[in-house]
Design a protein around this motif. Sequence first.
Motif, PDB file in Angstrom:
ATOM      1  N   ALA A  19       6.147   6.869   3.820  1.00 38.85           N
ATOM      2  CA  ALA A  19       5.308   6.893   2.618  1.00 38.85           C
ATOM      3  C   ALA A  19       4.867   5.482   2.229  1.00 38.85           C
ATOM      4  O   ALA A  19       3.700   5.250   1.869  1.00 38.85           O
ATOM      5  CB  ALA A  19       6.077   7.529   1.465  1.00 38.85           C
ATOM      6  N   GLU A  20       5.780   4.547   2.352  1.00 32.15           N
ATOM      7  CA  GLU A  20       5.482   3.171   1.957  1.00 32.15           C
ATOM      8  C   GLU A  20       4.375   2.586   2.833  1.00 32.15           C
ATOM      9  O   GLU A  20       3.410   1.982   2.339  1.00 32.15           O
ATOM     10  CB  GLU A  20       6.751   2.318   2.048  1.00 32.15           C
ATOM     11  CG  GLU A  20       6.582   0.932   1.458  1.00 32.15           C
ATOM     12  CD  GLU A  20       7.851   0.099   1.547  1.00 32.15           C
ATOM     13  OE1 GLU A  20       8.781   0.508   2.277  1.00 32.15           O
ATOM     14  OE2 GLU A  20       7.915  -0.939   0.884  1.00 32.15           O
ATOM     15  N   TYR A  23       1.009   4.272   2.197  1.00 33.20           N
ATOM     16  CA  TYR A  23       0.421   3.769   0.951  1.00 33.20           C
ATOM     17  C   TYR A  23      -0.322   2.466   1.243  1.00 33.20           C
ATOM     18  O   TYR A  23      -1.475   2.279   0.858  1.00 33.20           O
ATOM     19  CB  TYR A  23       1.518   3.537  -0.093  1.00 33.20           C
ATOM     20  CG  TYR A  23       0.997   2.971  -1.389  1.00 33.20           C
ATOM     21  CD1 TYR A  23       0.429   3.815  -2.349  1.00 33.20           C
ATOM     22  CD2 TYR A  23       1.062   1.613  -1.658  1.00 33.20           C
ATOM     23  CE1 TYR A  23      -0.066   3.309  -3.519  1.00 33.20           C
ATOM     24  CE2 TYR A  23       0.571   1.094  -2.833  1.00 33.20           C
ATOM     25  CZ  TYR A  23       0.007   1.940  -3.767  1.00 33.20           C
ATOM     26  OH  TYR A  23      -0.473   1.420  -4.936  1.00 33.20           O
ATOM     27  N   ARG A  27      -4.339   1.923   0.942  1.00 34.08           N
ATOM     28  CA  ARG A  27      -4.875   0.916   0.025  1.00 34.08           C
ATOM     29  C   ARG A  27      -5.787  -0.036   0.784  1.00 34.08           C
ATOM     30  O   ARG A  27      -6.841  -0.447   0.301  1.00 34.08           O
ATOM     31  CB  ARG A  27      -3.741   0.122  -0.637  1.00 34.08           C
ATOM     32  CG  ARG A  27      -3.072   0.864  -1.783  1.00 34.08           C
ATOM     33  CD  ARG A  27      -3.977   1.042  -2.975  1.00 34.08           C
ATOM     34  NE  ARG A  27      -4.412  -0.213  -3.578  1.00 34.08           N
ATOM     35  CZ  ARG A  27      -3.796  -0.800  -4.587  1.00 34.08           C
ATOM     36  NH1 ARG A  27      -2.726  -0.271  -5.119  1.00 34.08           N
ATOM     37  NH2 ARG A  27      -4.257  -1.938  -5.078  1.00 34.08           N
TER      38      ARG A  27
ATOM     39  N   SER B  69       1.801   3.732  -9.158  1.00 31.74           N
ATOM     40  CA  SER B  69       1.106   2.444  -9.053  1.00 31.74           C
ATOM     41  C   SER B  69      -0.179   2.479  -9.887  1.00 31.74           C
ATOM     42  O   SER B  69      -0.452   3.492 -10.545  1.00 31.74           O
ATOM     43  CB  SER B  69       0.765   2.159  -7.603  1.00 31.74           C
ATOM     44  OG  SER B  69      -0.236   3.067  -7.186  1.00 31.74           O
ATOM     45  N   GLU B  70      -0.962   1.402  -9.835  1.00 26.36           N
ATOM     46  CA  GLU B  70      -2.197   1.333 -10.631  1.00 26.36           C
ATOM     47  C   GLU B  70      -3.187   2.406 -10.211  1.00 26.36           C
ATOM     48  O   GLU B  70      -4.022   2.833 -10.997  1.00 26.36           O
ATOM     49  CB  GLU B  70      -2.820  -0.079 -10.517  1.00 26.36           C
ATOM     50  CG  GLU B  70      -3.129  -0.544  -9.115  1.00 26.36           C
ATOM     51  CD  GLU B  70      -1.907  -1.136  -8.391  1.00 26.36           C
ATOM     52  OE1 GLU B  70      -0.769  -0.896  -8.842  1.00 26.36           O
ATOM     53  OE2 GLU B  70      -2.096  -1.822  -7.364  1.00 26.36           O
ATOM     54  N   THR B  71      -3.092   2.890  -8.950  1.00 25.38           N
ATOM     55  CA  THR B  71      -4.003   3.952  -8.513  1.00 25.38           C
ATOM     56  C   THR B  71      -3.492   5.323  -8.914  1.00 25.38           C
ATOM     57  O   THR B  71      -4.147   6.324  -8.681  1.00 25.38           O
ATOM     58  CB  THR B  71      -4.142   3.938  -6.985  1.00 25.38           C
ATOM     59  OG1 THR B  71      -2.845   4.185  -6.434  1.00 25.38           O
ATOM     60  CG2 THR B  71      -4.683   2.627  -6.480  1.00 25.38           C
ATOM     61  N   ARG B  73      -0.891   6.784  -7.607  1.00 27.20           N
ATOM     62  CA  ARG B  73       0.034   7.292  -6.584  1.00 27.20           C
ATOM     63  C   ARG B  73       1.361   6.552  -6.667  1.00 27.20           C
ATOM     64  O   ARG B  73       1.407   5.394  -7.067  1.00 27.20           O
ATOM     65  CB  ARG B  73      -0.567   7.078  -5.203  1.00 27.20           C
ATOM     66  CG  ARG B  73      -1.420   8.249  -4.763  1.00 27.20           C
ATOM     67  CD  ARG B  73      -1.901   8.043  -3.359  1.00 27.20           C
ATOM     68  NE  ARG B  73      -0.791   7.960  -2.411  1.00 27.20           N
ATOM     69  CZ  ARG B  73      -0.968   7.785  -1.104  1.00 27.20           C
ATOM     70  NH1 ARG B  73      -2.212   7.618  -0.643  1.00 27.20           N
ATOM     71  NH2 ARG B  73       0.051   7.724  -0.293  1.00 27.20           N
ATOM     72  N   ALA B  75       4.288   4.349  -5.503  1.00 29.81           N
ATOM     73  CA  ALA B  75       4.464   3.286  -4.514  1.00 29.81           C
ATOM     74  C   ALA B  75       5.863   2.708  -4.670  1.00 29.81           C
ATOM     75  O   ALA B  75       6.496   2.873  -5.717  1.00 29.81           O
ATOM     76  CB  ALA B  75       3.424   2.197  -4.713  1.00 29.81           C
TER      77      ALA B  75
END
Lengths: 862, 114
Positions: A19-20, A23, A27, B69-71, B73, B75
């Motif tokens: 997951a990390e 992400y 991004r 997080s800022e989005t 989702r 994190a």
Amino acid sequence: VNWWRRLRNRDQLERELDAELRYHFERGVVDYMRMGLSEAEARRRARLDFGGDDQVKEDCRDARGTRWIHDLAQDVRFAARLLVKDRWFTVPAAIALALGIGINGTMFTVVNAMVRGLSVDHPERLLSLHARDGAGRWRGHRVSYLDFLDFQASTRAFAEVAAFSQSGVTLAGDGRGTERVSASYVSANAFRLLGETPRLGRDFVAADDQPGAPPVVILGSRLWTMRYDADSTVVGRTVRVNGVPSTVIGVMPDGFRFPVVSDFWQPLARMPGLSDQGRDIRALQVVGRLGDGSTTAQAQADVDAIASRLARQYPSTNANTGAVVAPFPGNFAPVRMLLVLMTAVALVLVAGCVNVANLLLARSLGRSRELAVRVSLGATRWRIARQLLVESGVLVLAAAALGVLFGVAGVALFSRAVAGITFPYYIQWTIDWRVGAFVAAVCLVAGVLIGVLPAARVARWRPAMRPMSGRLTAALLTVELTMTLVLLAGAGLMVRSFLAVYRADAIVDAAHVVAMSVSLPAEKYLTAGQRANAYALLAERIDAIPGVASTAFASVVPFGGGPSQQLSLDGQPHSSGESLPTVSYVSIRGAYFESLGLRLLRGRAFVEHDAAAESAGAIVNQRLAAMFFPDRDPIGQRICLTPPDASNRTPAACAAIVGVSPTVRQQYLQEIDPVVYLPDRADSAELMLLVRSDTPPSALSRAIRGEVAAVDDGIALNAVVPLDEVMTGSRWGHRVFGGMLTAFAIIGLLIAVVGLYAVTAFAVVQRTKEIGVRVALGAHSAGVVWFFIRGGMLPLGAAACLGLAGAWGIGRILQRFLIQTSPADPAVLAAIVVLAGVSFAAVFFPARRAARVDPIAALRCE
Amino acid sequence: MAFKSDMPQGTLDMVILQVVAAGRIHGYALAQRIKLISRDLLQIQQGSLYPALHRLEHRGLLLAEWKPSETGRDAKFYRLSAKGRAHLQGETAKWARLSEAIALILGAREKDAP
């Protein structure tokens, strides 16, 4: 570090890692798209930034620090699968190892029990104190009462010094019948010194241990349970001890039977005649506890100083007497024998390890192709060596589990084998932490021995290398076979000795004789005449019991040990420094030899006047006659006996030999011993009664008890023991130790033979193709077979030669335990050669398979 | 000149700890921040960033938790532990001494040069 959590949460950690990283990737994609790239291009750039996704994950997993555990788990799973698959290799290997580990565990348990001493606080600080003569030789081991008091008063190194002496007592007068129990006199501080306190009542105090103090006694837990049904109101009650009313003041804890198997204790001052004993009557055993900060060396210096002061003060009795301290209670069994047995089991284990290492080596050869492929694919040599190490580790663990079971079974077997033997109370065949630590260490050593060798071979191995030479294997096999043959020689010598004693003992018809001790109440039978009358009356009544063939009394039973004396021939002067030969002596009354089913070889049985001092007669056994009168008629020769204590070296008793008996041993020493029989003069109120009868012991025992009670119900009889039990029991040393050595040697031989077989068989399988080529090219099958036989013969031949040399060596080591057996016994040596020859079968049969190799099939295998 | 993943391990650790010391941060933002602060001189490949983060976490220098997080989702956010703060101080001081020494040596050579 929290490895365990990380190991357990492995799946969750994997999900989080995934997951990390996702992400991060997404991004990245979003940011690139924001910069105006198409989605496809953005993804491509993000992936580029990222590098290899799997590589990053691997690196993250490595960062966790638990990587090796997972790899190990994988290795273990792989190894277990392989070992299960190759069960024809695994099962014999594991059993060989387990046997090795098991017998080591058993033997160590036995040795540990025999040497660990008393279970008291700091047993190593207990020392015994013995007398010795000026030349440093042991003399009687015991200490006189007056010397003991001086040691006790003057010692500086010991915090406490206690004395004790064993002696049976007769209990009566408490409404529970007359009973003979094993008992001891102890100085009042003895239990305190040992750190034992009564479970009921109180310990002895100094006031109890004074002449004229009111008689008090302490009971052992066993006696308390059996005679008094564990009744706690027994404390304060009165019991007649050898006729003296005495008060029970305490009961000792369960299992405490100091010094050997006593169930009853009285203060030392109650010992008859103690206060009249001079310094030359050395009757006490002495034990001391070292004071804080004192060492054994200081204790020795301390007793030396006291002993030399006593020697100056009392020259007539102590001039030649020194003192020596030794660990208490000392080793029960001869250290040398224990060392031999420990070495034997260690050798068997090494043989097992060598075998398994050999098989693993052979097996790793068989896996040449697998290993070559793995190395070519980039596996490091370390990784492969580790895999092999894990394999042997798993094997050793499995063997260790099995070995512990074998060990426990071995201990059970051993305690069954020695169940009839009286051991001191502190010898218990228990598996304690020392045994556990030892077995763990043994397994570790086995694992290293087995694992390292093949792994080291593989670590140096290259894919292109030819299979390794058999030289290492042959050397290992030679060592293994040699060790086994030496063990077998040792076992053979012990068995020969046992058989020598067994054959010599067989002349006594012990199966129909029972023995028991009879003790007359001393306060009632004061003179020798009264005692002689009582013995005569008893013999008469017991003889009249239907089924009883004959009855006799003796100071000791045959095979039962007894005192020894120094023998000299009358009229032959000897210098005082010369050590005289020792012989056993037994005083007998009644039809002694008839009761044993024996007939005198020469001369006559005792008559009345043989007991008189001026016309004393003696009967000697054949062995003594052969030793001292090899070329003369022993009848009519005069012999003199002196006690071994040299301080009163006055010829005690001289007697003319009137008869020669067959050789019946008393002791169980290096040789079947010479014995002198003297007529009993009723000096003692306690004698052994021997009754010969066809009636079963239990019924006979009831009848005898009835007759004895009819004569005087104050006469105590102890338990009836069949004489063959005494006979068998006295041979326990050779029976048990010889039996163990034999078992170890046979296990070793089996292991070695299986190893020889496996290595030869493996060599044949390994080289099937080569054989095929040779046969196809015209080699004779006999030649092919010979090739493999030669490979096995070499170690076998070398081992036979080395084994013969080793057999001679072990004979020297065991010499002290050999009875009428030469250390280089030809029969044993011949057996070694024969066994080496028989082991040849382990080479021959697998080698013969080479002849049956079909060249076509062998070549088609490829 | 850009430092890549061949940057000495201790140095990367120190840089990460320094950035995280400013406040709770997730891996992506951390990479951006390092890039930004070092004016693009230090481009850290994710290939070395994440193993370093995990190593620091397992050594107990960083603490991690999942947060929105800022989005929006979730994190994985990292922050400094007390141990990490102490470690960072130690490392920074060591680095300062080292760079001072190196600067002195380099300065001396320049002066000695003809």
